[in-house]
Write a protein that holds these residues in place. Structure first.
Motif, PDB file in Angstrom:
ATOM      1  N   GLY A 170       0.827  -1.209   0.000  1.00 55.33           N
ATOM      2  CA  GLY A 170       0.000   0.000   0.000  1.00 55.33           C
ATOM      3  C   GLY A 170       0.857   1.253   0.000  1.00 55.33           C
ATOM      4  N   ALA A 171       1.895   1.260   0.833  1.00 54.91           N
ATOM      5  CA  ALA A 171       2.778   2.433   0.913  1.00 54.91           C
ATOM      6  C   ALA A 171       3.530   2.620  -0.395  1.00 54.91           C
ATOM      7  N   LEU A 172       3.953   1.495  -1.003  1.00 54.17           N
ATOM      8  CA  LEU A 172       4.687   1.593  -2.255  1.00 54.17           C
ATOM      9  C   LEU A 172       3.782   2.121  -3.365  1.00 54.17           C
ATOM     10  N   SER A 173       2.526   1.687  -3.358  1.00 53.06           N
ATOM     11  CA  SER A 173       1.572   2.217  -4.333  1.00 53.06           C
ATOM     12  C   SER A 173       1.374   3.709  -4.120  1.00 53.06           C
ATOM     13  N   ALA A 174       1.237   4.107  -2.864  1.00 54.74           N
ATOM     14  CA  ALA A 174       1.039   5.535  -2.564  1.00 54.74           C
ATOM     15  C   ALA A 174       2.246   6.330  -3.034  1.00 54.74           C
ATOM     16  N   VAL A 175       3.441   5.821  -2.671  1.00 58.63           N
ATOM     17  CA  VAL A 175       4.672   6.480  -3.095  1.00 58.63           C
ATOM     18  C   VAL A 175       4.741   6.551  -4.616  1.00 58.63           C
ATOM     19  N   GLY A 176       4.314   5.475  -5.266  1.00 60.17           N
ATOM     20  CA  GLY A 176       4.393   5.384  -6.727  1.00 60.17           C
ATOM     21  C   GLY A 176       3.537   6.414  -7.435  1.00 60.17           C
TER      22      GLY A 176
ATOM     23  N   GLY B  38       9.146   9.843  -4.547  1.00 61.23           N
ATOM     24  CA  GLY B  38       8.551   9.282  -3.338  1.00 61.23           C
ATOM     25  C   GLY B  38       9.554   8.454  -2.556  1.00 61.23           C
ATOM     26  N   LEU B  39      10.304   7.603  -3.273  1.00 61.15           N
ATOM     27  CA  LEU B  39      11.302   6.776  -2.589  1.00 61.15           C
ATOM     28  C   LEU B  39      12.367   7.642  -1.923  1.00 61.15           C
ATOM     29  N   ALA B  40      12.780   8.700  -2.635  1.00 51.72           N
ATOM     30  CA  ALA B  40      13.800   9.590  -2.081  1.00 51.72           C
ATOM     31  C   ALA B  40      13.274  10.304  -0.838  1.00 51.72           C
ATOM     32  N   SER B  41      12.029  10.731  -0.881  1.00 51.10           N
ATOM     33  CA  SER B  41      11.493  11.448   0.281  1.00 51.10           C
ATOM     34  C   SER B  41      11.296  10.487   1.452  1.00 51.10           C
ATOM     35  N   LEU B  42      11.068   9.220   1.134  1.00 52.81           N
ATOM     36  CA  LEU B  42      10.933   8.183   2.171  1.00 52.81           C
ATOM     37  C   LEU B  42      12.191   8.103   3.034  1.00 52.81           C
TER      38      LEU B  42
ATOM     39  N   GLY C 260       2.920   9.323  -5.972  1.00 53.77           N
ATOM     40  CA  GLY C 260       3.309  10.631  -5.441  1.00 53.77           C
ATOM     41  C   GLY C 260       2.512  11.096  -4.240  1.00 53.77           C
ATOM     42  N   VAL C 261       1.885  10.166  -3.522  1.00 48.82           N
ATOM     43  CA  VAL C 261       1.113  10.546  -2.342  1.00 48.82           C
ATOM     44  C   VAL C 261       1.964  10.365  -1.100  1.00 48.82           C
ATOM     45  N   LYS C 262       2.064  11.384  -0.297  1.00 51.62           N
ATOM     46  CA  LYS C 262       2.907  11.318   0.905  1.00 51.62           C
ATOM     47  C   LYS C 262       2.103  10.766   2.076  1.00 51.62           C
ATOM     48  N   LEU C 263       2.627   9.723   2.684  1.00 51.60           N
ATOM     49  CA  LEU C 263       1.996   9.164   3.878  1.00 51.60           C
ATOM     50  C   LEU C 263       2.601   9.809   5.118  1.00 51.60           C
ATOM     51  N   ASN C 264       1.755  10.094   6.093  1.00 49.31           N
ATOM     52  CA  ASN C 264       2.260  10.606   7.361  1.00 49.31           C
ATOM     53  C   ASN C 264       2.044   9.574   8.449  1.00 49.31           C
ATOM     54  N   LYS C 265       2.707   9.775   9.562  1.00 52.11           N
ATOM     55  CA  LYS C 265       2.573   8.851  10.683  1.00 52.11           C
ATOM     56  C   LYS C 265       1.103   8.703  11.079  1.00 52.11           C
TER      57      LYS C 265
ATOM     58  N   GLY D 210      -3.367  -5.745   1.304  1.00 52.79           N
ATOM     59  CA  GLY D 210      -2.117  -5.024   1.579  1.00 52.79           C
ATOM     60  C   GLY D 210      -2.381  -3.673   2.202  1.00 52.79           C
ATOM     61  N   TYR D 211      -2.248  -3.594   3.511  1.00 51.74           N
ATOM     62  CA  TYR D 211      -2.404  -2.348   4.256  1.00 51.74           C
ATOM     63  C   TYR D 211      -1.023  -1.941   4.746  1.00 51.74           C
ATOM     64  N   SER D 212      -0.700  -0.671   4.648  1.00 50.30           N
ATOM     65  CA  SER D 212       0.593  -0.258   5.203  1.00 50.30           C
ATOM     66  C   SER D 212       0.514   1.092   5.867  1.00 50.30           C
ATOM     67  N   ASP D 213       1.247   1.201   6.950  1.00 51.98           N
ATOM     68  CA  ASP D 213       1.493   2.522   7.521  1.00 51.98           C
ATOM     69  C   ASP D 213       2.829   3.013   6.959  1.00 51.98           C
ATOM     70  N   VAL D 214       3.239   4.194   7.354  1.00 54.47           N
ATOM     71  CA  VAL D 214       4.456   4.777   6.792  1.00 54.47           C
ATOM     72  C   VAL D 214       5.665   3.959   7.281  1.00 54.47           C
ATOM     73  N   PRO D 215       6.604   3.622   6.369  1.00 54.01           N
ATOM     74  CA  PRO D 215       7.757   2.820   6.788  1.00 54.01           C
ATOM     75  C   PRO D 215       8.659   3.622   7.719  1.00 54.01           C
ATOM     76  N   HIS D 216       9.274   2.930   8.657  1.00 52.92           N
ATOM     77  CA  HIS D 216      10.112   3.613   9.641  1.00 52.92           C
ATOM     78  C   HIS D 216      11.580   3.367   9.316  1.00 52.92           C
ATOM     79  N   PHE D 217      12.136   4.208   8.492  1.00 48.31           N
ATOM     80  CA  PHE D 217      13.539   4.081   8.099  1.00 48.31           C
ATOM     81  C   PHE D 217      14.371   5.157   8.778  1.00 48.31           C
TER      82      PHE D 217
END
Lengths: 410, 410
Positions: free
Chosen positions: A91-97, A262-266, A99-104, A233-240
């Motif tokens: 889900g997060a990868l789709s959002a990133v793909g 999106g990946l870079a901003s992640l 261009g949607v920014k996920l927040n905590k 596939g449910y995802s919260d924002v990845p914690h990197f």
């Protein structure tokens, strides 16, 4: 967090040196016939050739032997995050793909449109693969029908064919959990499943998901084909750890496509504006030049080497490589302390797809040993002094060459 | 214990064959100019060249890509102990570095002399970096003032400038724990901290440390500059499987510097006496020859290849390599079954420091395949048949070539 990244994180130091990493998306290729030449070997690249003579070459395998990387894991590996360890949910990868920014506290969900028959029985899990236009129409209807649920803002995004993405925003209703069961039964002839929470924070998410399913079916009930939704596939924002945290790097991304931004901003890179057409090389160099003083790491992404490979168009891919070669002097004129050319995976025209083949990598710095390479090609890279390595070795090598790593132990 | 070492340990067997590992400290180098020659490539090494033609070459990375090894982790890796897994505390490493043997239950502590002002406020965490002579004087005063605390023997050793080491001996008072907080506040303008135990066995250690701090301040109160002590980094003896346990090897160390003798004794090697000047190559060969019949593994350490690199003296490093080359026939005359030349890290004269660059390795045994190498240089090693490997691969390769490993599985 384990592995080399953790070690590097403990050794990283801030210095004035600058690193420029150019990712030629999908640059690795294959000959069209046995013992023929690849796209890279066929291309006329006088500037890259000259650079190779003063650089170190090698090969990187982004994930592991025989594994074909998607763009997400491929880039994570280049950024030093082992993609088998640092997982980004579907889900997060789709959002990133898109261009949607996920927040905590937000949850992103991958959805499929489906065809339901009598008694809500799933007849087609992909609703007959509708056109992208039809997909957009249905998404528009859903947006009107479901702007929010119980005060939680609901965002719905079109992807393509039967695929869409829903983001439930945490807002002031508290954080949402992403640990719940799928709606998609993964088979036909049965009803969609009811989402069930696996932990307390996901109970609210399960209620939202089930309400969404019901209201979507009500809204789409008059459509004989696209009249149901299945979630998987449910995802919260990845914690990197961010680039700043992991490497003490103030990093910037220069890319055109939402996925790469999106990946870079992640990983905490600043995404710079690029002017001109979608994959304008000139706009990218201008952005790089304009912001050169402000950052100590630049990720510059070039897409068309991959797109042409995906199209199976050998000659076009060769041409895109040559276009990059023509651009190279303008990049080198900025005098990065460490300059790297690499790809996030191979995309041989012969396969019209990503592939598992290692990607040639070139590192230019003042602190390299002599390497016999005279060109940046797969064949030369296979004999290069950097050897065959995991993609996650690259960032530590760039950091070391930039003299940005302290010694390990006394 | 995990990893390859654990597997090797289960397969190791005792045989009559002998392994000689020569560590040319910091041997890997860099050209001073782009595409120039390294120290190894510049040196005239007819004996090494001849050996290389009959050997297998490759490169080892001691810790990981881009990571510059300290001498401790570098040697642990060569000995087959992954330095990211087998950790040696700062206190233990300092003790090892000055040749002090730690026993089970002892605790070694790194200390700094400091300047304290009114109300015990730390004014300088390094006491103005006193001379080594001044350091030795202060240590002598402390030795007289604090021979023991509560019946626990206290040993105090000078290091250099502001650095010293304290060893609290377990004796018959029971084992001491090493899990306690630092005295060093890591900043000035505040008082030294009081050490606090993080577990029960460390409570006694904390009391000893705090008493030491108080008695040291009393003893040094008349000195305006060196009048306080700060502790940081407590370690008990590292728990490593010995060479005998891991490899069934009866191993000996031939080295001149305390650090390398200490590391060797840490893994259970017998440290042999070496006569002559500090880094006397002749004394080392004599010791090796004298004890050749007694052991089945020899670690022979040569320091000056590193020291000259650290000095940034390219010509001197070349000379030290040539001195080793001249010695080589005497080593080979002993007819070791497996002979290996390697380094614990690179020390390019260009950097005047340890570096992350892989180290060339040469293995000579009756059971090697043909290798195209004609010299022992970084460039040849990068093309060598052993490939690019982790340092921890080396011991298993030497054991295998000595026919000291059983088959894994049926």
């Amino acid at each position: 967090m384990s592995d080399l990244l953790q070690t590097v994180r403990g050794l990283a130091k801030k210095t004035d040196s600058k690193i420029l990493m150019v990712v030629l998306d999908g640059v690795g290729g294959l000959p069209m016939t046995v013992n023929g030449e690849t796209e890279l070997a066929t291309a006329k690249t006088p500037n890259l050739d000259a650079l190779a003579r003063e650089s170190q070459l090698g090969q990187v395998e982004l994930i592991g032997a025989g594994i074909t990387p998607g763009s997400g894991p491929g880039h994570l590996s280049l950024f030093g995050y082992d993609p088998l360890h640092y997982l980004v949910g579907r889900g997060a990868l789709s959002a990133v793909g898109i261009g949607v920014k996920l927040n905590k506290g937000d949850v992103a969900v991958r959805g499929n449109f489906a065809t339901l028959g009598a008694d809500r029985i799933v007849e087609d899990r992909r609703a007959g693969r509708p056109s992208d236009e039809k997909n957009a129409e249905v998404v528009a209807r859903l947006k009107t029908a479901i702007p929010e649920i119980d005060g939680v803002p609901v965002e719905i995004y079109t992807e393509s064919e039967h695929r869409f993405v829903v983001v439930f925003r945490a807002g002031n209703g508290g954080d949402l959990g992403a640990n719940l069961s799928d709606v998609d039964p993964q088979t036909t002839g049965v009803q969609p499943m009811t989402a069930t929470a696996h932990d307390a924070p996901s109970e609210k998410t399960a209620a939202l998901v089930n309400a969404f399913v019901q209201r979507a079916e009500e809204a789409l009930g008059d459509d004989p084909q696209v009249n149901g939704v299945l979630f998987r596939g449910y995802s919260d924002v990845p914690h990197f750890p961010s680039f700043e945290d992991a490497y003490q790097l103030n990093a910037a991304c220069i890319a055109s496509y939402p996925m790469y931004k999106g990946l870079a901003s992640l990983v905490g890179m600043e995404v710079l504006d690029v002017e001109g057409e979608e994959d304008a090389l000139d706009g990218k160099v201008q952005a790089l030049t304009r912001h050169w003083a402000e950052y100590d790491f630049f990720f510059l992404h070039i897409k068309k080497t991959d797109s042409t490979g995906e199209d199976g168009d050998f000659a076009a891919k060769v041409k895109k490589i040559e276009l990059f070669d023509a651009l190279l002097p303008r990049l080198l004129a900025l005098q990065p302390d460490v300059f790297c050319v690499v790809g996030d995976h191979s995309t041989p025209s012969k396969l019209s797809a990503h592939s598992w083949h290692p990607v040639p990598v070139l590192i230019h710095s003042e602190y390299g040993r002599k390497d016999a390479a005279v060109r940046y090609t797969e064949e030369e890279a296979a004999r290069g002094s950097l050897g065959l390595r995991r993609g996650t070795d690259l960032m530590p090598l760039l950091m070391a060459n930039a003299l940005k790593l302290n010694k390990y132990g006394a």
